[in-house]
Design a protein around this motif. Structure first.
Motif, PDB file in Angstrom:
ATOM      1  N   SER A 310       2.189 -46.417 -35.195  1.00 20.21           N
ATOM      2  CA  SER A 310       1.442 -45.170 -35.025  1.00 20.21           C
ATOM      3  C   SER A 310      -0.052 -45.396 -34.874  1.00 20.21           C
ATOM      4  O   SER A 310      -0.784 -44.491 -34.491  1.00 20.21           O
ATOM      5  CB  SER A 310       1.698 -44.248 -36.226  1.00 20.21           C
ATOM      6  N   HIS A 311      -0.529 -46.611 -35.182  1.00 21.61           N
ATOM      7  CA  HIS A 311      -1.971 -46.861 -35.245  1.00 21.61           C
ATOM      8  C   HIS A 311      -2.674 -46.490 -33.938  1.00 21.61           C
ATOM      9  O   HIS A 311      -3.667 -45.754 -33.945  1.00 21.61           O
ATOM     10  CB  HIS A 311      -2.223 -48.334 -35.583  1.00 21.61           C
ATOM     11  N   LYS A 312      -2.188 -46.975 -32.825  1.00 20.16           N
ATOM     12  CA  LYS A 312      -2.882 -46.772 -31.556  1.00 20.16           C
ATOM     13  C   LYS A 312      -2.930 -45.297 -31.173  1.00 20.16           C
ATOM     14  O   LYS A 312      -3.944 -44.813 -30.649  1.00 20.16           O
ATOM     15  CB  LYS A 312      -2.187 -47.581 -30.452  1.00 20.16           C
ATOM     16  N   ALA A 313      -1.840 -44.578 -31.456  1.00 20.57           N
ATOM     17  CA  ALA A 313      -1.770 -43.176 -31.064  1.00 20.57           C
ATOM     18  C   ALA A 313      -2.807 -42.325 -31.782  1.00 20.57           C
ATOM     19  O   ALA A 313      -3.307 -41.336 -31.234  1.00 20.57           O
ATOM     20  CB  ALA A 313      -0.365 -42.635 -31.342  1.00 20.57           C
ATOM     21  N   TYR A 314      -3.147 -42.698 -33.025  1.00 16.80           N
ATOM     22  CA  TYR A 314      -4.039 -41.865 -33.826  1.00 16.80           C
ATOM     23  C   TYR A 314      -5.422 -42.490 -34.029  1.00 16.80           C
ATOM     24  O   TYR A 314      -6.230 -41.953 -34.792  1.00 16.80           O
ATOM     25  CB  TYR A 314      -3.392 -41.566 -35.180  1.00 16.80           C
ATOM     26  N   THR A 315      -5.711 -43.610 -33.358  1.00 10.54           N
ATOM     27  CA  THR A 315      -7.011 -44.258 -33.511  1.00 10.54           C
ATOM     28  C   THR A 315      -8.177 -43.315 -33.221  1.00 10.54           C
ATOM     29  O   THR A 315      -9.121 -43.222 -34.020  1.00 10.54           O
ATOM     30  CB  THR A 315      -7.103 -45.508 -32.612  1.00 10.54           C
ATOM     31  N   PRO A 316      -8.185 -42.572 -32.110  1.00 13.52           N
ATOM     32  CA  PRO A 316      -9.328 -41.677 -31.859  1.00 13.52           C
ATOM     33  C   PRO A 316      -9.506 -40.628 -32.952  1.00 13.52           C
ATOM     34  O   PRO A 316     -10.636 -40.246 -33.266  1.00 13.52           O
ATOM     35  CB  PRO A 316      -8.966 -41.026 -30.513  1.00 13.52           C
ATOM     36  N   ILE A 326      -6.193 -44.459 -41.709  1.00 11.85           N
ATOM     37  CA  ILE A 326      -5.746 -43.566 -42.762  1.00 11.85           C
ATOM     38  C   ILE A 326      -4.236 -43.703 -42.857  1.00 11.85           C
ATOM     39  O   ILE A 326      -3.604 -44.369 -42.029  1.00 11.85           O
ATOM     40  CB  ILE A 326      -6.146 -42.095 -42.486  1.00 11.85           C
ATOM     41  N   ILE A 327      -3.623 -43.083 -43.850  1.00 10.93           N
ATOM     42  CA  ILE A 327      -2.190 -43.296 -44.075  1.00 10.93           C
ATOM     43  C   ILE A 327      -1.372 -42.904 -42.850  1.00 10.93           C
ATOM     44  O   ILE A 327      -0.354 -43.517 -42.554  1.00 10.93           O
ATOM     45  CB  ILE A 327      -1.714 -42.530 -45.326  1.00 10.93           C
ATOM     46  N   LEU A 328      -1.828 -41.891 -42.115  1.00 15.96           N
ATOM     47  CA  LEU A 328      -1.115 -41.470 -40.912  1.00 15.96           C
ATOM     48  C   LEU A 328      -0.997 -42.592 -39.901  1.00 15.96           C
ATOM     49  O   LEU A 328      -0.018 -42.682 -39.156  1.00 15.96           O
ATOM     50  CB  LEU A 328      -1.847 -40.275 -40.286  1.00 15.96           C
ATOM     51  N   MET A 330      -1.196 -45.978 -40.631  1.00 19.83           N
ATOM     52  CA  MET A 330      -0.735 -47.248 -41.175  1.00 19.83           C
ATOM     53  C   MET A 330       0.741 -47.454 -40.871  1.00 19.83           C
ATOM     54  O   MET A 330       1.495 -46.497 -40.685  1.00 19.83           O
ATOM     55  CB  MET A 330      -0.954 -47.296 -42.685  1.00 19.83           C
ATOM     56  N   ASP A 331       1.156 -48.705 -40.894  1.00 21.29           N
ATOM     57  CA  ASP A 331       2.556 -49.044 -40.662  1.00 21.29           C
ATOM     58  C   ASP A 331       2.957 -50.180 -41.593  1.00 21.29           C
ATOM     59  O   ASP A 331       2.116 -50.836 -42.221  1.00 21.29           O
ATOM     60  CB  ASP A 331       2.780 -49.461 -39.205  1.00 21.29           C
ATOM     61  N   GLY A 332       4.269 -50.406 -41.672  1.00 28.05           N
ATOM     62  CA  GLY A 332       4.795 -51.564 -42.377  1.00 28.05           C
ATOM     63  C   GLY A 332       4.488 -51.564 -43.863  1.00 28.05           C
ATOM     64  O   GLY A 332       4.388 -50.534 -44.514  1.00 28.05           O
ATOM     65  N   GLU A 333       4.299 -52.776 -44.398  1.00 31.95           N
ATOM     66  CA  GLU A 333       4.101 -52.936 -45.837  1.00 31.95           C
ATOM     67  C   GLU A 333       2.815 -52.274 -46.305  1.00 31.95           C
ATOM     68  O   GLU A 333       2.755 -51.724 -47.409  1.00 31.95           O
ATOM     69  CB  GLU A 333       4.088 -54.420 -46.193  1.00 31.95           C
ATOM     70  N   GLU A 334       1.775 -52.306 -45.467  1.00 30.05           N
ATOM     71  CA  GLU A 334       0.509 -51.672 -45.823  1.00 30.05           C
ATOM     72  C   GLU A 334       0.709 -50.174 -46.053  1.00 30.05           C
ATOM     73  O   GLU A 334       0.243 -49.599 -47.045  1.00 30.05           O
ATOM     74  CB  GLU A 334      -0.509 -51.909 -44.708  1.00 30.05           C
ATOM     75  N   HIS A 335       1.425 -49.527 -45.147  1.00 29.37           N
ATOM     76  CA  HIS A 335       1.698 -48.100 -45.273  1.00 29.37           C
ATOM     77  C   HIS A 335       2.533 -47.812 -46.507  1.00 29.37           C
ATOM     78  O   HIS A 335       2.254 -46.873 -47.275  1.00 29.37           O
ATOM     79  CB  HIS A 335       2.416 -47.604 -44.013  1.00 29.37           C
ATOM     80  N   GLY A 554       7.214 -31.291 -36.145  1.00 27.52           N
ATOM     81  CA  GLY A 554       8.225 -32.068 -35.442  1.00 27.52           C
ATOM     82  C   GLY A 554       7.790 -32.732 -34.158  1.00 27.52           C
ATOM     83  O   GLY A 554       8.600 -32.848 -33.220  1.00 27.52           O
ATOM     84  N   PHE A 555       6.530 -33.182 -34.078  1.00 24.76           N
ATOM     85  CA  PHE A 555       6.051 -33.829 -32.862  1.00 24.76           C
ATOM     86  C   PHE A 555       5.265 -35.079 -33.250  1.00 24.76           C
ATOM     87  O   PHE A 555       4.195 -34.986 -33.855  1.00 24.76           O
ATOM     88  CB  PHE A 555       5.159 -32.874 -32.049  1.00 24.76           C
ATOM     89  N   LEU A 556       5.796 -36.249 -32.914  1.00 27.35           N
ATOM     90  CA  LEU A 556       5.186 -37.511 -33.306  1.00 27.35           C
ATOM     91  C   LEU A 556       4.793 -38.308 -32.060  1.00 27.35           C
ATOM     92  O   LEU A 556       5.507 -38.299 -31.054  1.00 27.35           O
ATOM     93  CB  LEU A 556       6.158 -38.342 -34.150  1.00 27.35           C
ATOM     94  N   PHE A 557       3.681 -39.007 -32.149  1.00 25.64           N
ATOM     95  CA  PHE A 557       3.238 -39.908 -31.090  1.00 25.64           C
ATOM     96  C   PHE A 557       3.296 -41.330 -31.625  1.00 25.64           C
ATOM     97  O   PHE A 557       2.825 -41.623 -32.728  1.00 25.64           O
ATOM     98  CB  PHE A 557       1.813 -39.569 -30.646  1.00 25.64           C
ATOM     99  N   ARG A 558       3.878 -42.227 -30.845  1.00 21.97           N
ATOM    100  CA  ARG A 558       3.988 -43.622 -31.245  1.00 21.97           C
ATOM    101  C   ARG A 558       3.802 -44.521 -30.024  1.00 21.97           C
ATOM    102  O   ARG A 558       3.853 -44.061 -28.875  1.00 21.97           O
ATOM    103  CB  ARG A 558       5.371 -43.911 -31.873  1.00 21.97           C
TER     104      ARG A 558
END
Length: 678
Positions: A310-316, A326-328, A330-335, A554-558
């Motif tokens: 999700s990182h790239k989608a929400y970077t801006p 931010i938590i939104l 983050m991915d993997g073990e860090e999240h 119900g709308f996610l960007f990845r």
């Protein structure tokens, strides 16, 4: 004997199996084959019955030794079925108990027991994780050694030594082996090295060997028993293509933008039903690959952690908040680590323990006489209520206005790209951004002035402690955004849902009166309590139906970080993905008459929402909304409080919902409410 008083007894095989299936790094379950997991839990149930000397089995036949119930809500239904049946073939019972309804009930109940024992914890978003004390000590609380040792260590001791295992250990090794779980807890060289030892141990106990052979002998399930995921996988196996179809009716330059706004679910559902679970759409700036429908939801729930980020989608978005992540994002073990650290601050009880104060907040925004703009009113009371529950701070009206303006402008520029970048630097935007960050300062100042422990273990406490213990993981610049996260993440989504829910009730007076009856009962005899809140039924189903019809979550960007095959197509790494998880909400094959407001579709006898992959209103997996339980309770309590204390009508009375897309589908300010006292 009830499961609730077995905390000092060794774990059952079903519980041990559940511990082995836990993903200790990322939370939830490991990415194992669903069918094999169901067989494993079915086998665990039979093995436990044999251990309790209720059944016996050889390599072919199963015999009932004693049909007396054990007082165990996992084993007694299995024993009753076997005792009342004529078939003595063990393969038959493995196959029957591995059906989704029975096997998933065994797994769910085993998980509940592990939570009760203090071995598992569950965050408010529904993700299971190993209790911190258990993770450190590798011991289970209240259970003496050797049974109280972490089952992973016990299994490793068995397969990496030449000691003779106990019958229970041999049964567990046989179960883990036949279901392929060793491939998830051992590295490939280790598994290859110990393969002969695993095979030997698996054959040492007759019960374990019988169940193992029975699982291997079970046929493939009938088509009517297959999950949507399996049907999809089989239908897609006939070859892979590279480019999913483009959705029809796109316009030059702007693509599908007009058709997808302000509320894209219905249009996307139509595309899904005509094109299948994968297709493409275009907007002004880019092309997105859409994965939709229950097939996609189930696929991504199981494999999304390894395939998507999700990182790239929400970077801006988070860069606009002067944060690196931010938590939104983050991915993997860090999240998972951050999620686990702050989960206590999102508990339902934090909200329920502040009901009297939240009642006053709600009624202050709904005057006894007068008019109110619905979405503005819900935005203010939502920000104030969630702020109180999660941070022990009630925002002022001006703080809510600054937060609301800042977020709407930021989303319009960075996510929707509906406004040019220079709009981030207007005088009004600069004032709103400063006011947004002043809220964090004011929260800390209020805590110092208060001098009590009233905010103990809320989100701010958890964030501050994480910052103190690991400032590199959560530096100060991320700290302020993370502490405000519960408020700004729920501001538009939960406020929009509350507005939609009240609108639907006003459009359906019969249901409104049923909710009002529950509201009056909630406020009777001493007023609202956590126990009364948990007993709400009609109000809860109203919230469920609102989240189905008007789902803002119900709308996610990845972005795909690994290539994968789905729906007959190869999705290359780097592909921008749009995941509308709410698409099944508008499909008549899943929800009867989907355009109709019908809260009875959630009754046990219908349970339309319980079909696999069709109803995930707060997302899924480790990115499921942490605040979902607070949001549900806030929506119920807000509706109940309004309807108990006020008469409400729409202005104009025949108003029809109009929406805008501000990052989420939201009501416009044209819906006004008339209020009078009851």
């Amino acid at each position: 004997m009830k499961a609730e008083i077995l905390v000092d007894r060794p774990l059952t095989l079903a519980e041990e199996l559940h511990v082995l299936l836990l993903d200790r790094q990322g939370g939830g379950l490991i990415d194992a084959d669903d069918r094999k997991i169901r067989y494993a839990f079915a086998g665990a149930g039979l093995m436990n019955l044999a251990r309790e000397r209720r059944i016996d089995t050889d390599l072919e036949n199963l015999t009932v030794l004693d049909s007396t119930p054990l007082g165990d809500d996992i084993l007694d239904p299995l024993l009753a079925a076997i005792s009342g049946g004529e078939n003595t073939d063990i393969v038959y019972w493995i196959e029957r108990f591995s059906g989704p309804e029975i096997a998933n009930r065994i797994r769910r109940r085993a998980g509940e027991r592990l939570i009760h024992r203090g071995i598992f914890n569950i965050d408010p978003g529904g993700t299971l994780f190993l209790d911190k004390q258990v993770s450190l000590t590798r011991r289970y609380p209240g259970i003496p050694l050797p049974e109280g040792q972490d089952v992973v260590l016990r299994v490793m001791n068995v397969i990496f030594s030449e000691d003779i295992p106990s019958p229970d250990e041999a049964m567990l090794v046989a179960l883990v082996d036949v279901c392929g779980i060793f491939g998830h807890i051992l590295a490939k060289p280790e598994l290859a090295e110990r393969r002969d030892r695993i095979a030997l141990v698996s054959r040492l106990d007759l019960i374990g060997l019988s169940v193992r052979n029975a699982i291997l002998a079970v046929r493939e399930p009938d088509a009517k028993d297959r999950t949507l995921h399996r049907i999809f996988q089989e239908s897609a196996a006939g070859g892979r293509r590279k480019c999913p179809p483009m959705a029809p009716m796109g316009l030059p330059l702007i693509g599908h933008s007009l058709r997808l706004r302000p509320f894209p679910t219905q249009t996307l559902a139509d595309y899904y039903r005509s094109l299948g679970p994968i297709f493409r759409i275009r907007d002004l700036a880019s092309t997105l690959t859409v994965l939709a429908g229950p097939e996609a939801n189930l696929f991504l729930q199981k494999r999304g952690r390894a395939l998507l980020r999700s990182h790239k989608a929400y970077t801006p978005l988070f860069e606009g908040m002067d944060a690196q992540r931010i938590i939104l994002s983050m991915d993997g073990e860090e999240h998972f680590s951050l999620r686990r650290a702050i989960s206590s601050g999102f508990s339902r009880d934090r909200y329920l323990n502040r009901l009297p104060e939240i009642r006053d907040i709600i009624l202050s925004k709904f005057p006894e006489n007068g008019n109110a703009v619905a979405i503005d009113t819900f935005s203010h009371l939502t920000a104030k209520s969630i702020g109180l529950a999660c941070t022990n701070y009630v925002l002022s009206n001006s703080e809510v206005k600054d937060m609301d303006f800042f977020l709407r402008r930021l989303i319009a520029v960075t996510v929707l790209r509906a406004l040019p970048k220079f709009m981030m630097y207007t005088p009004r935007m600069k004032r709103a951004k400063a006011g947004f960050f002043d809220i964090f300062t004011n929260i800390l100042r209020a805590r110092l002035d208060d001098g009590t422990d009233q905010g103990k273990e809320d989100v701010v406490d958890a964030m501050l402690e994480l910052h103190r213990s690991n400032p590199q993981f959560l530096p100060e610049q991320e700290l302020r955004v993370s502490c405000l996260g519960p408020i700004f993440s729920g501001l538009h989504t939960t406020a929009s849902t509350g507005t939609f829910a009240l609108y639907l009730l006003l459009k359906h007076p019969g249901c409104l009166e049923r909710v009002r009856v529950e509201a009056d009962e909630l406020y009777a005899n001493g007023g609202p309590t956590p126990e009364k809140m948990k007993a709400l039924d009609v109000t809860r189903r109203t919230v469920f139906e609102t989240l189905r019809i008007y789902n803002p979550f119900g709308f996610l960007f990845r972005h795909a970080v690994n290539s994968f095959d789905f729906g007959g197509y190869t999705i290359p790494a780097g592909t921008a993905l749009f995941l509308p998880t709410s698409v099944p909400h508008y499909c008549p094959e899943f929800f009867r008459e989907p355009d109709r407001f019908d809260i009875d579709r959630y009754l046990p006898e219908r349970a339309e929402h319980s079909q696999p992959g069709v109803y995930m209103p707060f997302g899924f997996g480790t990115h499921r909304c942490l605040g979902s339980t607070i949001a549900e309770n806030h929506l119920m309590f807000t509706l109940a409080t309004i309807l108990h204390h006020r008469n409400v009508s729409m202005d104009p009375p025949d108003y029809k919902m109009k929406m805008i897309f501000d990052g989420v589908p939201a009501p416009t300010r044209k819906l006004r409410l008339k209020l009078t006292p009851r």
